[in-house]
Design a protein around this motif. Structure first.
Motif, PDB file in Angstrom:
ATOM      1  N   MET A 165       0.800   5.246   1.226  1.00 53.61           N
ATOM      2  CA  MET A 165       0.063   6.072   2.176  1.00 53.61           C
ATOM      3  C   MET A 165       0.535   7.523   2.116  1.00 53.61           C
ATOM      4  N   GLN A 196       0.826  -1.196   0.000  1.00 50.01           N
ATOM      5  CA  GLN A 196       0.000   0.000   0.000  1.00 50.01           C
ATOM      6  C   GLN A 196       0.866   1.255   0.000  1.00 50.01           C
ATOM      7  N   LYS A 256      -4.412   1.281  -1.719  1.00 45.90           N
ATOM      8  CA  LYS A 256      -4.433   0.075  -0.891  1.00 45.90           C
ATOM      9  C   LYS A 256      -5.165  -1.042  -1.633  1.00 45.90           C
TER      10      LYS A 256
END
Length: 603
Positions: free
Chosen positions: A333, A331, A353
């Motif tokens: 972020m 993922q 994600k």
């Protein structure tokens, strides 16, 4: 002795009744293939009991197929289905009272729980087992008599009750009473789907028992009970199927409403929200992203970045990153990055994600928060704070400089008059002192917080005055200044001296940036209640990085510049409710547009 088969009709009667007895078992198989409910297992046991009940009747028609002792043994064995209805019904009532939502008062529930509980169930179960055990003795069934009913020409065995045969009759009455109690409780069930099913189930079971009691007479054809039980099985099975269908239908309806609600939530979100499949194509897009791409979510679904002209250059890299995150189950972020849209490049904080939907199927959920305006505001705050600090320093520094500056300039002039010094030296000193005085004056202007006096100003006259002031400087470089004024007279409201200072600053920069024999164009235009005065030169131009820093204190491209002129100009125009826009390209030139609110337009 075994009686010979009388006709083909009797042969088929026994076979058909055995076949009909197997129908409930088929229903059990279908039942356990469906989604399990709380009543799935009790209902399955009920169907098994119904099948045994039907088989107990079918074997009585086995004359000509089975020996009489075998018929008697099979009947006693299959009679367990009839006997066990009482504890099965009681168990369902127990489930209703303790685990189903009922519209009953607490007082009624307490009273019912005194008679419907685990000890009562165990007592009833032991009673039913006792009745079934008596069934295997002559006290329960004394003998089996062979009967024949005209005009059906039926031949069957009829069980004759023994001394304790009344226990079976009492068990039937208990089933009847428990069934009535079950119907009473069903009226209080809150869930409408369960209520409909249970009402159908208990009512059909009650009707079947009533029909069975009516047909207890030896003169009544037993095959009628078979048909009644078939109707019972099919009725209950239909009610169960309908209950599941209605619950699924209602669930789908609720799911559809929830899906619409979630879609509205996603579409109302100003962030760019989208999902990508394992081929790097959009599988879900919200309205904000579609608007940024100047299309609709439906049009974007199934496409990728390479299908849009403004993202084709970055498309391979973007698709590769998304596929890599999906493959590695990683993922991303809150990473700040540029984001290409139809209106140009924006700055976003990106989060990505992987989302798993089912085995072997996953998609990449992406949320991009547009922080372009936030960064612009932060930059504006930084510049404002810097200007405030510079303004505070400017007032103090200018005050401290101007006092000794006056003394220095006076003494230089006195030395020039009284002493024989080469004039070029004193001239240089006076010029530099004048320059220091000019810088100090600019610092004082910077320190002034607001407009002093507001008057009505004729824009065209103001621009002509500024051009007149700088015409001589332009002529020294063979530069021509062309002025294209607006057809109508434009009036502004503000401080004429400060606005003139701005226009002089901008036009002077244009003259200094232009080469020999160049042309500077000054145009006036009115749009949406604002006047735009654009000053275009044919100079060397500026890069985007330099344009973005214009207006910062002490940032300048001039050899002898301070960077305060543009900073002061920005401040003055802002205080007049306007803005200054720069458009420049290296090697082509620069266009500076000064936008101000119009006070009045007259012919």
């Amino acid at each position: 002795m075994r009686r010979k088969r009388s006709c083909a009709g009797e042969d088929m009667a026994f076979v058909l009744m055995v076949f009909f007895s197997l129908i409930p078992l088929t229903a059990v198989f279908i039942l356990f293939r469906m989604p399990h409910q709380r009543f799935t297992y009790p209902l399955g046991v009920f169907y098994l009991a119904i099948s045994m009940w039907q088989m107990s009747i079918a074997v009585l028609y086995g004359e000509g197929w089975l020996e009489q002792p075998v018929i008697e043994q099979l009947f006693r064995f299959f009679r367990a289905g009839t006997v066990m209805f009482a504890p099965l019904l009681f168990y369902m009532i127990y489930q209703l009272l303790f685990f189903e939502a009922l519209k009953l008062s607490d007082q009624k529930k307490r009273r019912l729980k005194k008679i419907i509980n685990k000890p009562a169930f165990l007592t009833l179960l032991m009673w039913s087992i006792g009745v079934y055990a008596i069934n295997w003795t002559s006290y329960g069934i004394a003998e089996f008599e062979l009967h024949s009913i005209e005009p059906f020409n039926e031949v069957f065995y009829y069980p004759m009750a023994g001394a304790l045969g009344w226990t079976f009759s009492l068990n039937v009455l208990l089933i009847f009473a428990i069934n009535m109690l079950a119907i009473y409780l069903t009226f209080s069930v809150v869930d409408k789907h369960r209520k409909t099913f249970l009402m159908t189930f208990f009512t059909a079971l009650l009707c079947a028992y009533v029909f069975g009691i009516v047909n207890l007479s030896p003169e009544s054809p037993l095959f009628q009970a078979i048909f009644a039980l078939i109707i019972l099985v099919m009725g209950i099975f239909y009610a169960y199927i309908k209950m599941n269908y209605d619950m699924i239908k209602e669930g789908n309806g609720q799911l559809f409403v929830q899906q619409l609600f979630l879609r509205k939530v996603i579409d109302s979100n100003p962030n760019y929200i989208y999902a990508k499949d394992q081929n790097g194509r959009f599988s879900m897009v919200n309205t904000a992203l579609a608007a940024a791409y100047q299309t609709t979510p439906e049009e974007m679904t199934g496409k990728s970045e390479k299908d849009f002209s403004w993202t084709q250059a970055q498309a391979p890299q973007m698709i590769q990153e998304d596929l890599s995150l999906l493959e590695k189950n990683e993922q991303l972020m809150q990473e700040k990055r540029p984001f290409a849209t139809a209106d140009g490049e924006r700055t976003v904080q990106m989060a990505k994600k992987p989302i798993f939907f089912a085995e072997g199927h996953k998609e990449l959920l992406c949320v991009a928060n547009d922080i372009t305006e936030l960064e612009q505001k932060e930059e504006y705050i930084r510049r404002t704070e810097k200007m405030n600090i510079v303004g505070q320093l400017a007032a103090g520094v200018a005050h401290e400089i101007r006092n000794p500056l006056t003394s220095l300039k006076g003494f230089v002039q006195l030395i020039d008059q009284e002493y024989q010094i080469d004039p070029k030296y004193t001239t240089i000193m006076l010029d530099e002192l004048d320059r220091i005085h000019f810088v100090a004056s600019e610092l004082l202007v910077l320190a002034k917080p607001e407009i002093a006096v507001k008057d009505t100003i004729a824009l065209t006259d103001l621009v002509k005055d500024v051009i007149g002031l700088l015409t001589m400087q332009a002529m020294m470089k063979s530069i021509s200044i062309e002025h294209v004024s607006f057809n109508e007279e434009i009036k502004l409201e503000g401080n004429a001296n400060q606005l003139k200072q701005v226009f002089i600053n901008i036009l002077k920069n244009a003259v200094e940036a232009s080469g020999e024999n160049a042309t500077i164009l000054v145009q006036e235009n009115v749009t949406d209640g604002k006047v735009a005065v654009s000053i275009s030169d044919q100079g060397v131009g500026m890069s985007e990085e330099r344009v973005s820093r214009l207006g910062e204190p002490f940032y300048t491209s001039k050899t002898r510049g301070t960077g305060l002129g543009l900073m002061i100009s920005f401040r003055i125009i802002k205080e007049h409710g306007g803005e200054i826009l720069f458009k420049s390209k290296e090697g082509t030139g620069t266009t500076v547009t000064i936008c101000l609110p119009v006070h009045e337009v007259s012919r």
